[in-house]
Motif scaffolding. Structure first.
Motif, PDB file in Angstrom:
ATOM      1  N   ASP A 122       0.825  -1.218   0.000  1.00 25.15           N
ATOM      2  CA  ASP A 122       0.000   0.000   0.000  1.00 25.15           C
ATOM      3  C   ASP A 122       0.848   1.252   0.000  1.00 25.15           C
ATOM      4  N   ASP A 123       1.966   1.200   0.727  1.00 22.61           N
ATOM      5  CA  ASP A 123       2.736   2.437   0.851  1.00 22.61           C
ATOM      6  C   ASP A 123       4.171   2.280   0.388  1.00 22.61           C
ATOM      7  N   GLY A 124       4.412   1.328  -0.510  1.00 25.04           N
ATOM      8  CA  GLY A 124       5.785   1.206  -0.999  1.00 25.04           C
ATOM      9  C   GLY A 124       6.006  -0.121  -1.693  1.00 25.04           C
ATOM     10  N   ILE A 125       7.190  -0.678  -1.507  1.00 27.50           N
ATOM     11  CA  ILE A 125       7.548  -1.919  -2.172  1.00 27.50           C
ATOM     12  C   ILE A 125       8.118  -2.875  -1.128  1.00 27.50           C
ATOM     13  N   ARG A 126       7.704  -4.138  -1.212  1.00 27.88           N
ATOM     14  CA  ARG A 126       8.233  -5.129  -0.263  1.00 27.88           C
ATOM     15  C   ARG A 126       9.126  -6.094  -1.011  1.00 27.88           C
ATOM     16  N   GLY A 146      12.580 -22.058   7.915  1.00 32.89           N
ATOM     17  CA  GLY A 146      13.402 -21.229   7.035  1.00 32.89           C
ATOM     18  C   GLY A 146      13.468 -19.785   7.524  1.00 32.89           C
ATOM     19  N   THR A 147      14.135 -18.987   6.711  1.00 36.39           N
ATOM     20  CA  THR A 147      14.330 -17.585   7.101  1.00 36.39           C
ATOM     21  C   THR A 147      13.684 -16.674   6.057  1.00 36.39           C
ATOM     22  N   ASN A 148      12.955 -15.675   6.522  1.00 36.58           N
ATOM     23  CA  ASN A 148      12.401 -14.647   5.634  1.00 36.58           C
ATOM     24  C   ASN A 148      12.982 -13.297   6.042  1.00 36.58           C
ATOM     25  N   ILE A 149      13.696 -12.714   5.122  1.00 36.71           N
ATOM     26  CA  ILE A 149      14.160 -11.340   5.378  1.00 36.71           C
ATOM     27  C   ILE A 149      13.181 -10.442   4.642  1.00 36.71           C
ATOM     28  N   ILE A 150      12.431  -9.664   5.405  1.00 35.79           N
ATOM     29  CA  ILE A 150      11.377  -8.846   4.786  1.00 35.79           C
ATOM     30  C   ILE A 150      11.787  -7.380   4.860  1.00 35.79           C
ATOM     31  N   LEU A 151      11.877  -6.783   3.673  1.00 37.89           N
ATOM     32  CA  LEU A 151      12.311  -5.385   3.613  1.00 37.89           C
ATOM     33  C   LEU A 151      11.164  -4.550   3.040  1.00 37.89           C
ATOM     34  N   ASP A 152      10.696  -3.622   3.849  1.00 36.86           N
ATOM     35  CA  ASP A 152       9.615  -2.741   3.369  1.00 36.86           C
ATOM     36  C   ASP A 152      10.205  -1.388   3.001  1.00 36.86           C
ATOM     37  N   LEU A 153      10.204  -1.135   1.728  1.00 34.86           N
ATOM     38  CA  LEU A 153      10.764   0.133   1.251  1.00 34.86           C
ATOM     39  C   LEU A 153       9.640   1.150   1.117  1.00 34.86           C
ATOM     40  N   PRO A 154       9.903   2.366   1.571  1.00 37.43           N
ATOM     41  CA  PRO A 154       8.862   3.400   1.383  1.00 37.43           C
ATOM     42  C   PRO A 154       8.709   3.677  -0.109  1.00 37.43           C
TER      43      PRO A 154
END
Lengths: 229, 629
Positions: free
Chosen positions: B569-573, B615-623
């Protein structure tokens, strides 16, 4: 490190013959080692100058020519154009340091149909050579972007024949530039996944300049031939 | 010509000294011409008989002379008439001798007369001026030539009887009369005819056309009041001369009489015109002047002729003179106080007209004398009006010139301003480019310094160690190359497309993963169009993703790494996921997690690490990227 991990079956029943042109000895040795170690690939000769490369091509008529662009006695583009002109059956692959778009596309326009990075892992290099023979040309997002930009701003149109891309080809380039996989692109455009590489090969052909007059024009442009004397 | 000269004087400094003498000379010339006008006369016919004496009897009616004895009078002659529509007339009887052996055609030439005349030769009526024009206008004088039919001429004494009739006006006029061969008299008649009839007609037409022209000018430029006022003056003055061009039968007598009142309209407009002519604002009360002509006209239509006559002479005429003097005052003020050359021109022309009228006025009021060879009540007025017309046209053309010049100046100034603006814009752009270049250069220096320089230093250090392995060296070099590629990839020109930027990363990470025998599952979803990231943001993002992906590849134990990019909604994941053994969060430092968090903070992104047995999830929320980043 120098072994070929992928014992793929030979394409047809014949070996791929290769001539390698590279002037930096460590890189040349590394590449030669990698190629020699692989089944199905026969490295016929290595050359470190344009002169030697011409002689080797004439003598061995390789299936694949792998060449650097910066050579002590000239530019690899000239070699590519000559080989394309005289031995149209040969596939030509360029070795690039950083894969910069300008030299890669220049080489493509001269007639190259693939490129590999100088520090490529053996796996990649061998795969690239095989891919080339099977009719797959590699294309990265940055190269796709570069081609689109040049076609759109008319940089390619000052010379004939202008490489007019079909809308579909442009769509495929856009897809690659935007980071979609071949599968995604095929789905979006309603194509089968296998046809995407052939489109890319086609784009390469369109960019290629191999008419004789064009070569003369280029030679004049590069001041290799002088008129009126 | 004089206008040109005087106008030119305004411009140049050294000529300004000559201004007073030139203006003085101008008025002297006007005075000389005005006073000397009676000296200009047309020469009489070179032959024939000059009849300067006549026997005179007043007429009671047109056909019946008064029962008084004939009196000898000398020509030119005038007699007083009651005027104002009442009958007044006189019968002149002249005699000349004719020799029968003269075979030529004879005529009688009457060079000037006013009113209506009937000419009889040897008792036969040959001519009535009403046949050709109106005799009702007191101020007009006419020439006529009357051919005498040969059978009428007698050998010896022949008589000519002229009945002169005046209906309007005070004074009749009859000049010296000539009898003689037509071939000698006619050229003289033609001269008089041209000056007294043709010239006024020409001027009338010119004046009328000019009036229409001014009306058009005013219709387009409503603010130019002097044009419409002057158009009105010209129009009404033309009307007053309608009789010159219009044969009487074509217009009813009422119209002809009304045209006599046009002087009231003209004078009502004089004052406002004089004001606007000298570029002053006319008094607001100028509108009230309209009451004057309206009053005069209504009086004429409603009141009995006797009263109208009295009112006309004792009210209307003085008012007209008053208004004219006021207008002259305005002009004089402008001429002598403000130095207006055009006002001087008009005053000069007025003076000339007045002088000419002065010659004639006494004759109208009873004195005896020769009248001017031109009509003093039309020619000088026409002349004055022509001067004013010329000045107005001159001004009009000058205004057009000024506009042209103004345009040219404006264009030049705009061009200058544009050039200056372009230069300053170019300078500004160069400055901006320099600043941007400097910023990019320092960023590149910093990035290379942070990355490849450190790695090269580490390699140099490694080379000094005795226990260093060739493999370690290669690994270090490879890492340096990877980082260099990231720096280059971060600088790619991708416009405003985050997707294109991330595609670069894919091209970059895929060979690295393949080397490690790890498959890359790249899932790119269509991203909304938007501003891209700056190169420095892109580089931080690439380094972060590089670290996350390589951690997954090296430490998770999984043989596949998934990188998924989707809009939020407010950027890119961006999610870097593996199905490995997890536990990334439990080993601080080992994965360089602190480093990743720092980078995430730098680019304003939120970093979540979910690491478990699945497992591992690295979640990056970019504005949402914006242009200012």
């Amino acid at each position: 490190m120098s072994s070929c991990p992928d014992d793929r079956p030979l394409a047809g029943s014949h070996q791929l013959t290769v001539v390698l042109v590279e002037d930096d000895p460590p890189t040349r040795d590394h590449l030669a080692e990698t190629l020699t170690a692989c089944n199905g690939i026969a490295l016929l000769a290595t050359a470190d100058t344009l002169e030697a490369a011409r002689a080797a091509c004439e003598r061995f008529l390789p299936t694949v020519l792998i060449t650097d662009l910066q050579l002590p006695d000239g530019h690899g583009t000239d070699l590519i154009r000559e080989v394309r002109d005289r031995y149209p059956a040969s596939e030509i692959m360029v070795i690039s340091v950083l894969g910069d778009e300008d030299s890669v596309v220049t080489a493509i326009r001269a007639g190259a149909s693939g490129y590999i990075l100088k520090d490529s892992e053996p796996v990649d290099m061998v795969e690239a050579v095989h891919g080339l023979i099977e009719g797959r040309s590699p294309i990265s997002a940055s190269i796709a972007r570069y081609i689109i930009r040049r076609v759109q701003d008319g940089s390619f149109k000052d010379r004939k024949p202008a490489p007019l891309l079909t809308p579909r080809e442009t769509d495929i380039l856009w897809g690659i530039a935007k980071g979609f996989t071949y599968n995604d692109i095929a789905d979006r455009l309603g194509l089968s996944r296998q046809t995407v590489p052939s489109y890319i090969k086609n784009i390469y052909r369109k960019l290629e300049v191999n008419s004789r007059s064009e070569a003369v024009y280029e030679a004049i442009g590069r001041k290799l031939i002088q008129l009126g004397e | 010509m004089a206008v040109r000269l005087v106008e030119a004087l305004e411009g140049r400094g050294w000529l300004r000294l000559l201004r007073r003498p030139v203006i003085g000379l101008f008025y002297l010339t006007v005075l000389a011409v005005g006073i000397g006008t009676p000296l200009f006369t047309l020469s009489p016919p070179e032959g024939g008989i000059e009849l300067d004496r006549a026997m005179f009897r007043p007429l009671e009616t047109l056909d019946r002379p008064a029962d008084v004895p004939e009196a000898a009078v000398s020509l030119p002659h005038s007699f007083r008439v009651p005027g104002a529509g009442r009958f007044g007339g006189g019968l002149y009887r002249l005699e000349f001798d004719h020799s029968p052996d003269d075979p030529e055609q004879w005529s009688v030439l009457i060079p000037n007369y006013s009113g209506r005349i009937l000419v009889r030769v040897n008792g036969a009526l040959l001519y009535d001026s009403d046949w050709t024009h109106s005799g009702q206008i007191v101020t007009l004088i006419w020439p006529d030539i009357i051919a005498i039919p040969a059978p009428l001429l007698k050998a010896g004494t022949n008589s000519v009887e002229i009945s002169a009739v005046m209906l309007f006006g005070r004074q009749s006029y009859l000049s010296v009369i000539h009898a003689g061969p037509d071939s000698l008299l006619r050229p003289v008649y033609q001269q008089h005819h041209f000056l007294l009839v043709i010239l006024p007609q020409l001027l009338f037409r010119w004046q009328f056309a000019f009036s229409v022209m001014l009306l058009i000018v005013w219709a387009v430029r409503r603010s130019e009041w002097s044009y419409i006022l002057y158009a009105g003056i010209l129009f009404f003055n033309s009307i007053s001369n309608l009789v010159v061009v219009l044969p009487e039968p074509l217009a009813s007598p009422l119209v002809m009489q009304l045209t006599n009142l046009s002087f009231s309209w003209v004078t009502a407009m004089l004052v406002p015109f004089a004001f606007s002519f000298v570029n002053r604002r006319p008094p607001r009360a100028s509108v009230l002047f309209a009451a004057f002509p309206v009053g005069v006209t209504s009086a004429f239509l409603l009141l009995p002729p006797g009263i109208v006559h009295v009112l006309n002479w004792y009210v209307a005429v003085p008012v007209a003179w008053g208004l004219s003097c006021w207008a002259l005052g305005v002009l004089s003020y402008a001429a002598f106080r403000r130095g207006s050359n055009s006002a001087h021109m008009v005053l000069g022309a007025t003076l000339l007209s007045l002088l000419m009228i002065l010659h004639e006025a006494p004759i109208l009021y009873g004195s005896v004398g020769k009248r001017l060879f031109i009509n003093p009540f039309s020619i000088p007025i026409f002349m004055l009006l022509s001067v004013i017309s010329t000045i107005l046209m001159w001004r009009f053309a000058a205004a057009l010139n000024a506009v042209d010049q103004f345009n040219a100046n404006l264009r030049r100034e705009i061009a200058d301003a544009e050039a200056a603006l372009r230069i300053s814009l170019a300078r500004e752009q160069a400055q901006e480019r320099a600043i941007a270049l400097e910023a990019e250069r320092s960023r590149l220096t910093r990035d290379l310094h942070d990355g490849i320089a450190g790695q090269l230093v580490s390699m140099v250090a490694l080379s000094r160690r005795t226990d260093a392995q060739v493999g370690d060296f290669g690994t270090a070099a490879r890492r340096a190359l990877v980082d260099l590629r990231l720096v280059i990839a971060s600088m790619a020109e991708v416009g405003d497309d985050p997707g294109m930027m991330l595609a670069n990363f894919r091209d970059h990470i895929q060979p690295q993963l393949r080397t490690l025998g790890i498959a890359l599952d790249w899932q790119m979803h269509a991203l909304p169009e938007g501003a891209g990231w700056s190169s420095s943001t892109a580089l931080e993002l690439f380094r972060l993703l590089q670290e996350a992906t390589m951690n997954a590849a090296r430490h998770s134990g999984a043989d596949r790494v998934t990188i998924e990019i989707r809009p939020t909604d407010d950027g890119i994941r961006v999610v870097v996921a593996d199905k490995g053994r997890g536990g990334a969060a439990d080993r601080p430092g080992g994965y360089g997690l602190a480093n990743m968090r720092r980078r995430a903070r730098t680019i304003g992104a939120r970093l979540d690490i979910v690491s478990g047995p699945d497992g591992t999830n690295i979640i990056l929320d970019l504005p949402r990227p914006t242009a200012s980043q």
